[in-house]
Design a protein around this motif. Structure first.
Motif, short mmCIF file in Angstrom:
data_model
loop_
_atom_site.label_atom_id
_atom_site.label_comp_id
_atom_site.label_asym_id
_atom_site.label_seq_id
_atom_site.Cartn_x
_atom_site.Cartn_y
_atom_site.Cartn_z
N ASN A 47 0.80 -1.23 0.00
CA ASN A 47 0.00 0.00 0.00
C ASN A 47 0.83 1.28 0.00
O ASN A 47 0.31 2.36 0.25
CB ASN A 47 -0.95 0.00 1.19
CG ASN A 47 -2.09 -0.98 1.02
OD1 ASN A 47 -2.39 -1.40 -0.09
ND2 ASN A 47 -2.71 -1.36 2.11
N SER A 53 -5.07 -2.66 -0.68
CA SER A 53 -5.20 -3.98 -0.06
C SER A 53 -5.57 -3.83 1.41
O SER A 53 -5.20 -2.86 2.06
CB SER A 53 -3.89 -4.76 -0.16
OG SER A 53 -3.59 -5.07 -1.49
N SER A 54 -6.28 -4.83 1.91
CA SER A 54 -6.62 -4.86 3.34
C SER A 54 -5.86 -6.00 3.98
O SER A 54 -5.34 -6.89 3.30
CB SER A 54 -8.13 -5.07 3.52
OG SER A 54 -8.47 -6.39 3.11
N GLN A 55 -5.83 -6.00 5.30
CA GLN A 55 -5.17 -7.07 6.03
C GLN A 55 -5.84 -8.41 5.74
O GLN A 55 -5.16 -9.41 5.55
CB GLN A 55 -5.20 -6.75 7.53
CG GLN A 55 -4.27 -7.62 8.34
CD GLN A 55 -4.20 -7.18 9.78
OE1 GLN A 55 -5.23 -6.87 10.39
NE2 GLN A 55 -3.01 -7.14 10.34
N THR A 57 -7.35 -9.32 3.04
CA THR A 57 -6.98 -9.74 1.69
C THR A 57 -5.60 -10.37 1.67
O THR A 57 -5.38 -11.40 1.02
CB THR A 57 -7.02 -8.52 0.74
OG1 THR A 57 -8.34 -7.98 0.75
CG2 THR A 57 -6.64 -8.91 -0.67
#
Length: 138
Positions: A47, A53-55, A57
């Motif tokens: 990022n 993106s997320s954690q 993901t």
């Protein structure tokens, strides 16, 4: 660069994985690293330019990569999962001062005789974790 991307896509497909942008990004990131990053470190790296993106993901991508044997989870300290795209047999050295982690060649310790385990125990795999002080911290 395109050749590297093509290799990653081919590898993911050969393991039966659907090539999603997230899996591609996580795997490409791990292939470029030797520091055995945590999920948080991977997420920060992915990022840097634009948060996409997320954690969750990253965790999902890592789980899929781990299940097909492209990535391994490395547990060197309590409560911290680190990830490594080097799935060839090897050990690890962890510096207690700077906390860096380095790969140690598989044959560095000679033969470890697993037949010395007590009766009833069946070893499936092992890994040596060496803890100490690296040359930069001495």
């Amino acid at each position: 660069m395109q050749q590297r991307a093509d290799e990653i896509i081919k590898t993911l497909k050969s393991k039966g994985l659907r090539v999603t942008p997230q899996r591609f990004a996580v795997y490409a990131n791990l292939l470029e690293r030797t520091d055995h990053p945590t999920v948080e470190q991977i997420l920060t790296d992915l990022n840097k330019d634009a948060p996409t993106s997320s954690q969750a993901t990253v965790y999902a991508a890592l789980q899929a990569l781990r299940e097909v044997g492209l990535v391994r989870e490395v547990l060197l300290e309590e409560g911290v999962s680190r990830y490594d795209a080097n799935v060839a047999p090897h050990h690890h050295f962890r510096c207690k001062c700077c906390r860096t982690i380095e790969d140690v060649q598989w044959n560095a310790f000679g033969n470890i005789d697993l037949s010395q385990l007590r009766s009833g125990l069946k070893a499936e795999r092992f890994e040596v974790i060496v803890q100490g002080v690296c040359d930069r911290c001495q």
